[in-house]
Design a protein around this motif. Structure first.
Motif, PDB file in Angstrom:
ATOM      1  N   GLY A  78      45.662  28.555  26.217  1.00  0.00           N
ATOM      2  CA  GLY A  78      44.405  27.810  26.379  1.00  0.00           C
ATOM      3  C   GLY A  78      43.853  27.281  25.060  1.00  0.00           C
ATOM      4  N   MET A  79      44.273  27.875  23.955  1.00  0.00           N
ATOM      5  CA  MET A  79      43.821  27.422  22.635  1.00  0.00           C
ATOM      6  C   MET A  79      44.676  26.271  22.102  1.00  0.00           C
ATOM      7  SD  MET A  79      41.292  29.526  21.846  1.00  0.00           S
ATOM      8  CE  MET A  79      41.032  29.092  20.130  1.00  0.00           C
ATOM      9  N   VAL A  80      45.929  26.191  22.563  1.00  0.00           N
ATOM     10  CA  VAL A  80      46.821  25.182  21.975  1.00  0.00           C
ATOM     11  C   VAL A  80      47.184  24.054  22.928  1.00  0.00           C
ATOM     12  CG1 VAL A  80      47.841  26.571  20.140  1.00  0.00           C
ATOM     13  CG2 VAL A  80      48.821  26.681  22.402  1.00  0.00           C
ATOM     14  N   ASP A  81      46.939  24.250  24.209  1.00  0.00           N
ATOM     15  CA  ASP A  81      47.232  23.177  25.171  1.00  0.00           C
ATOM     16  C   ASP A  81      46.067  23.005  26.130  1.00  0.00           C
ATOM     17  OD1 ASP A  81      48.621  21.183  26.492  1.00  0.00           O
ATOM     18  OD2 ASP A  81      49.612  22.594  27.861  1.00  0.00           O
ATOM     19  N   PRO A  82      44.886  22.672  25.593  1.00  0.00           N
ATOM     20  CA  PRO A  82      43.708  22.615  26.458  1.00  0.00           C
ATOM     21  C   PRO A  82      43.439  21.240  27.063  1.00  0.00           C
ATOM     22  CG  PRO A  82      43.026  22.618  24.146  1.00  0.00           C
ATOM     23  CD  PRO A  82      44.518  22.454  24.170  1.00  0.00           C
ATOM     24  N   GLY A  83      44.379  20.337  27.024  1.00  0.00           N
ATOM     25  CA  GLY A  83      44.112  19.000  27.577  1.00  0.00           C
ATOM     26  C   GLY A  83      43.554  18.082  26.516  1.00  0.00           C
ATOM     27  N   MET A  86      39.044  15.396  21.463  1.00  0.00           N
ATOM     28  CA  MET A  86      39.157  15.171  20.017  1.00  0.00           C
ATOM     29  C   MET A  86      39.876  16.334  19.317  1.00  0.00           C
ATOM     30  SD  MET A  86      35.261  15.802  18.810  1.00  0.00           S
ATOM     31  CE  MET A  86      34.226  16.875  19.785  1.00  0.00           C
ATOM     32  N   PHE A  87      39.924  17.484  19.994  1.00  0.00           N
ATOM     33  CA  PHE A  87      40.542  18.669  19.398  1.00  0.00           C
ATOM     34  C   PHE A  87      42.075  18.597  19.412  1.00  0.00           C
ATOM     35  CE2 PHE A  87      41.750  23.283  19.705  1.00  0.00           C
ATOM     36  CZ  PHE A  87      41.268  23.667  18.457  1.00  0.00           C
ATOM     37  N   THR A  88      42.639  17.731  20.252  1.00  0.00           N
ATOM     38  CA  THR A  88      44.095  17.781  20.445  1.00  0.00           C
ATOM     39  C   THR A  88      44.836  16.488  20.089  1.00  0.00           C
ATOM     40  OG1 THR A  88      43.748  17.232  22.774  1.00  0.00           O
ATOM     41  CG2 THR A  88      44.037  19.554  22.246  1.00  0.00           C
ATOM     42  N   THR A 229      33.814  20.134  26.959  1.00  0.00           N
ATOM     43  CA  THR A 229      34.291  21.519  26.953  1.00  0.00           C
ATOM     44  C   THR A 229      34.450  22.018  25.519  1.00  0.00           C
ATOM     45  OG1 THR A 229      35.569  20.908  28.905  1.00  0.00           O
ATOM     46  CG2 THR A 229      36.026  23.058  27.953  1.00  0.00           C
ATOM     47  N   ALA A 230      35.024  21.178  24.678  1.00  0.00           N
ATOM     48  CA  ALA A 230      35.232  21.558  23.280  1.00  0.00           C
ATOM     49  C   ALA A 230      33.898  21.833  22.595  1.00  0.00           C
ATOM     50  CB  ALA A 230      35.989  20.458  22.541  1.00  0.00           C
ATOM     51  N   MET A 231      32.926  20.975  22.851  1.00  0.00           N
ATOM     52  CA  MET A 231      31.617  21.140  22.207  1.00  0.00           C
ATOM     53  C   MET A 231      30.946  22.431  22.652  1.00  0.00           C
ATOM     54  SD  MET A 231      30.835  18.779  20.092  1.00  0.00           S
ATOM     55  CE  MET A 231      29.056  18.788  20.063  1.00  0.00           C
ATOM     56  N   ALA A 233      32.395  25.147  23.904  1.00  0.00           N
ATOM     57  CA  ALA A 233      33.167  26.293  23.384  1.00  0.00           C
ATOM     58  C   ALA A 233      32.872  26.499  21.903  1.00  0.00           C
ATOM     59  CB  ALA A 233      34.666  26.059  23.580  1.00  0.00           C
ATOM     60  N   ALA A 234      33.023  25.438  21.140  1.00  0.00           N
ATOM     61  CA  ALA A 234      32.873  25.548  19.693  1.00  0.00           C
ATOM     62  C   ALA A 234      31.422  25.789  19.324  1.00  0.00           C
ATOM     63  CB  ALA A 234      33.373  24.272  19.025  1.00  0.00           C
ATOM     64  N   GLY A 235      30.524  25.140  20.052  1.00  0.00           N
ATOM     65  CA  GLY A 235      29.110  25.188  19.696  1.00  0.00           C
ATOM     66  C   GLY A 235      28.467  26.527  19.908  1.00  0.00           C
ATOM     67  N   PRO A 280      33.322  32.843  11.113  1.00  0.00           N
ATOM     68  CA  PRO A 280      33.393  32.970  12.567  1.00  0.00           C
ATOM     69  C   PRO A 280      34.794  32.786  13.140  1.00  0.00           C
ATOM     70  CG  PRO A 280      31.540  31.596  11.947  1.00  0.00           C
ATOM     71  CD  PRO A 280      32.324  31.843  10.691  1.00  0.00           C
ATOM     72  N   VAL A 281      35.643  32.091  12.414  1.00  0.00           N
ATOM     73  CA  VAL A 281      36.991  31.844  12.936  1.00  0.00           C
ATOM     74  C   VAL A 281      37.999  32.603  12.075  1.00  0.00           C
ATOM     75  CG1 VAL A 281      38.693  30.093  13.524  1.00  0.00           C
ATOM     76  CG2 VAL A 281      36.251  29.571  13.683  1.00  0.00           C
ATOM     77  N   THR A 282      38.712  33.535  12.678  1.00  0.00           N
ATOM     78  CA  THR A 282      39.727  34.296  11.951  1.00  0.00           C
ATOM     79  C   THR A 282      40.980  33.445  11.754  1.00  0.00           C
ATOM     80  OG1 THR A 282      38.895  36.223  13.147  1.00  0.00           O
ATOM     81  CG2 THR A 282      40.903  36.524  11.850  1.00  0.00           C
TER      82      THR A 282
HETATM   83  C1  PLO Z   1      38.473  26.083  24.033  1.00  0.00           C
HETATM   84  C2  PLO Z   1      39.096  25.677  25.341  1.00  0.00           C
HETATM   85  C3  PLO Z   1      38.765  24.240  25.637  1.00  0.00           C
HETATM   86  O1  PLO Z   1      39.327  23.857  26.865  1.00  0.00           O
HETATM   87  C4  PLO Z   1      39.280  23.348  24.528  1.00  0.00           C
HETATM   88  C5  PLO Z   1      38.793  23.792  23.204  1.00  0.00           C
HETATM   89  C6  PLO Z   1      38.358  22.870  22.351  1.00  0.00           C
HETATM   90  C7  PLO Z   1      37.766  23.167  21.064  1.00  0.00           C
HETATM   91  C8  PLO Z   1      38.135  24.540  20.532  1.00  0.00           C
HETATM   92  C9  PLO Z   1      37.983  25.556  21.665  1.00  0.00           C
HETATM   93  C10 PLO Z   1      38.910  25.227  22.853  1.00  0.00           C
HETATM   94  C11 PLO Z   1      38.170  26.979  21.141  1.00  0.00           C
HETATM   95  C12 PLO Z   1      37.294  27.295  19.951  1.00  0.00           C
HETATM   96  C13 PLO Z   1      37.464  26.276  18.863  1.00  0.00           C
HETATM   97  C14 PLO Z   1      37.175  24.913  19.434  1.00  0.00           C
HETATM   98  C15 PLO Z   1      37.077  24.014  18.229  1.00  0.00           C
HETATM   99  C16 PLO Z   1      36.369  24.850  17.221  1.00  0.00           C
HETATM  100  C17 PLO Z   1      36.392  26.292  17.757  1.00  0.00           C
HETATM  101  C18 PLO Z   1      38.864  26.376  18.261  1.00  0.00           C
HETATM  102  C19 PLO Z   1      40.375  25.512  22.527  1.00  0.00           C
HETATM  103  C20 PLO Z   1      36.637  27.266  16.677  1.00  0.00           C
HETATM  104  C21 PLO Z   1      36.752  26.764  15.297  1.00  0.00           C
HETATM  105  O2  PLO Z   1      36.693  28.417  16.926  1.00  0.00           O
END
Ligand code: PLO
Length: 406
Positions: A78-83, A86-88, A229-231, A233-235, A280-282
Motif C-alpha cells: 500500500g505504500m509503494v503501489d497506491p495508485g 502526485m506521490f507516484t 488520499t495522499a494529502m 494520509a500525509a497531513g 516523523p518518517v523513519t
Molecule cells: C498512503 C496510502 C495512499 O493511498 C497513498 C499515499 C500517498 C502519500 C503517502 C501515503 C500513502 C503514506 C504516508 C506518506 C504519504 C506521503 C508523505 C507521507 C508516505 C502511501 C510520509 C512522508 O509519511
C-alpha cells in the motif's frame, strides 16, 4: 550482502536500528520484509539521489515487482503501489498532478488556516482533564492534524473517527494483509464518494479546487482521489509524530525546556531539531533505478529499490558532528535536515506542518507549564509501523504531579 540487515516491522529498538543502519554505511543493503533494497542513510547521498531523475516512483520499474517476488500480499504494498497521484509519478506528469495542491498550501494561503489551527488547539486543550495521566497523543497531538487537514480538503466531520481507525490499520504491521487490502478498498470508496459529491456540488475546499478547470489540463477522478488520499494520509499521520516527538524530547531535557520557555531558544529551533533527531518518517518507500547509478563505493543497480531512511539520515555525523545523537535545538546544523524530503517530491505540506507544530507546542506548554511524563522515558514504545516514527502513546501528567492538583 548475502545476509542483509533486517528492518524490524515491530520497531522494538528504534535507536539501536538507527545506529546499526548508519554504521552500515551511507547506502546500506537491507531486508525489507523479505525483500532486498537499498537504505540511504547519508545526508549528502540522500540529497543527490532525491534530485536524480534516474530514480523514479513507478513500481513498474522494480525488478522484484516485475519478477513477481513482490505481490499485493506484501504488507508494504500500500505504500509503494497506491495508485496514481502526485506521490507516484515523476517529471512533467508529476508537475501537472502536484501544482494545484502545492499552490494551495503556500505560507501566504495558509494564513487562512491559522485561526482554524488555533481554534482546534484551544478546544482540545480545554478538553484535557488535568487529574491523572493523559495520553497526549490520543487526546491532543492526534486529533489536531486530522481536524486541520479535513478542513483543508473538505472531509466531513462524521468521516473523521473512522479515518483514524482506517489509517492506523493501514500503517500497522500487525494488521493481517487481507484486512489491510479491505481497508485500502474502503478508503478508496470513501474518497471516491467524496470527490463525486464535490464534483456535483463544489465547496470551498482544496478537493473542489483540484477538480476545477482553471490552470492547465484538468485532473481525472482517479488523480483527484489519489491526491486527496495522499494529502489526508500525509497531513495527519506525520504531524502527529512531529508534535509528540517534540514534546517527548523536551520533557526528557528539562534544562532545554526552560530555555525555550524563557525565550532563550525558539520553537522553530525545537521543531527543526525534532525533525532532524526524531523525524516523523523513519523510512520513506520507495524509488526505483531506471539505470545503474553509482553512489560513492556502491552502485544502485537498474531495477533496484531505494528507501530513504530519514531517521538515520538526520543522525549523519558528517553533517551534524560527533554529537549527532544528542537532541540540541541550539546546534547550528539543526535546519540542515531533509525530513521533508528534497527535490521535486519535497513535502508540499511542510509549511502547514510547521504552522501546526508552532501553534500547538507553545499553546500546550503555556497552558501546562509543569507538564511531565507519567512514565519513564525508556518505557515509551513505538507502534508496529515500519515507515512512520510513531509512539504508541505519550502518557503525561499535565500538572506535573501524580495526585490531582488543587
Ligand atoms: C498512503 C496510502 C495512499 O493511498 C497513498 C499515499 C500517498 C502519500 C503517502 C501515503 C500513502 C503514506 C504516508 C506518506 C504519504 C506521503 C508523505 C507521507 C508516505 C502511501 C510520509 C512522508 O509519511
Amino acid at each position: 550482502m548475502n545476509c542483509p540487515f533486517a528492518i524490524d516491522p515491530l520497531v522494538r529498538d528504534l535507536d539501536g536500528e538507527t545506529s546499526a543502519l548508519r554504521a552500515a554505511g551511507p547506502l546500506a543493503r537491507v531486508d525489507l520484509l523479505g525483500v532486498p533494497v537499498w537504505a540511504v542513510t547519508g545526508q549528502d547521498e540522500a540529497r543527490r539521489l532525491l534530485s536524480d531523475p534516474r530514480l523514479v516512483k513507478d513500481i513498474g520499474r522494480w525488478r522484484e515487482w516485475r519478477s513477481g517476488a513482490v505481490t499485493r500480499e506484501w504488507p508494504l504494498i500500500g505504500m509503494v503501489d497506491p495508485g496514481r497521484s502526485m506521490f507516484t509519478v515523476d517529471g512533467p506528469e508529476h508537475r501537472r498532478l502536484r501544482s494545484k495542491t502545492a499552490q494551495a498550501i503556500t505560507p501566504r494561503r495558509l494564513e487562512r488556516l491559522r485561526p482554524v489551527i488555533e481554534g482546534v488547539t484551544a478546544r482540545l486543550l480545554d478538553g484535557l482533564r488535568a487529574d491523572g495521566p493523559v495520553d497526549l497523543k490520543a487526546s491532543f497531538a492526534g486529533p489536531l492534524p486530522m481536524a486541520v487537514v479535513s478542513v483543508l480538503m473538505g472531509v466531513d466531520e462524521e468521516l473523521r473517527p473512522r479515518q483514524h481507525e482506517l489509517w492506523s490499520a493501514f500503517f500497522s504491521l500487525r494488521t493481517p494483509q487481507d484486512e489491510r487490502l479491505a481497508v485500502i478498498a474502503e478508503l478508496n470508496a470513501v474518497f471516491t464518494g467524496m470527490v463525486r459529491a464535490r464534483s456535483a456540488e463544489p465547496a470551498d475546499d482544496l478537493t473542489s479546487a483540484l477538480l476545477g478547470t482553471d490552470g492547465g489540463e484538468p485532473l481525472s477522478e482517479e488523480e483527484v482521489v489519489g491526491n486527496l488520499t495522499a494529502m489526508v494520509a500525509a497531513g495527519h499521520e506525520t504531524t502527529v509524530s512531529l508534535i509528540v516527538n517534540a514534546v517527548r524530547a523536551l520533557l526528557a531535557n528539562p534544562g532545554l525546556l526552560s530555555r525555550v520557555l524563557d525565550g532563550g531558544l525558539t520553537w522553530n529551533a525545537v521543531i527543526d531539531e525534532t525533525l532532524r533527531w526524531d523525524p516523523p518518517v523513519t523510512h520513506l518507500l520507495m524509488r526505483f533505478a531506471t539505470e545503474d547509478i553509482a553512489v560513492g563505493d556502491s552502485t544502485v543497480g537498474e531495477g533496484e529499490g531505494v528507501v530513504m531512511s530519514y531517521r538515520a539520515i538526520g543522525r549523519d555525523r558528517r553533517e551534524h558532528g560527533s554529537d549527532a545523537d544528542v537532541f540540541d535545538p541550539a546546534r547550528p546544523t539543526r535546519a540542515r535536515h531533509t525530513a521533508f524530503g528534497h527535490g521535486p517530491h519535497i513535502c508540499p505540506g511542510a509549511a502547514l506542518a510547521r504552522l501546526e507544530a508552532s501553534t500547538a507546542l507553545p499553546a500546550l506548554f503555556e497552558r501546562f507549564p509543569h507538564l511531565r511524563l507519567a512514565v519513564a522515558d525508556d518505557e515509551l514504545r513505538h507502534s508496529p509501523v515500519l515507515t512512520q516514527n510513531e509512539l504508541e502513546a505519550l502518557p503525561v501528567l499535565l500538572r506535573g504531579e501524580a495526585t490531582p492538583a488543587g
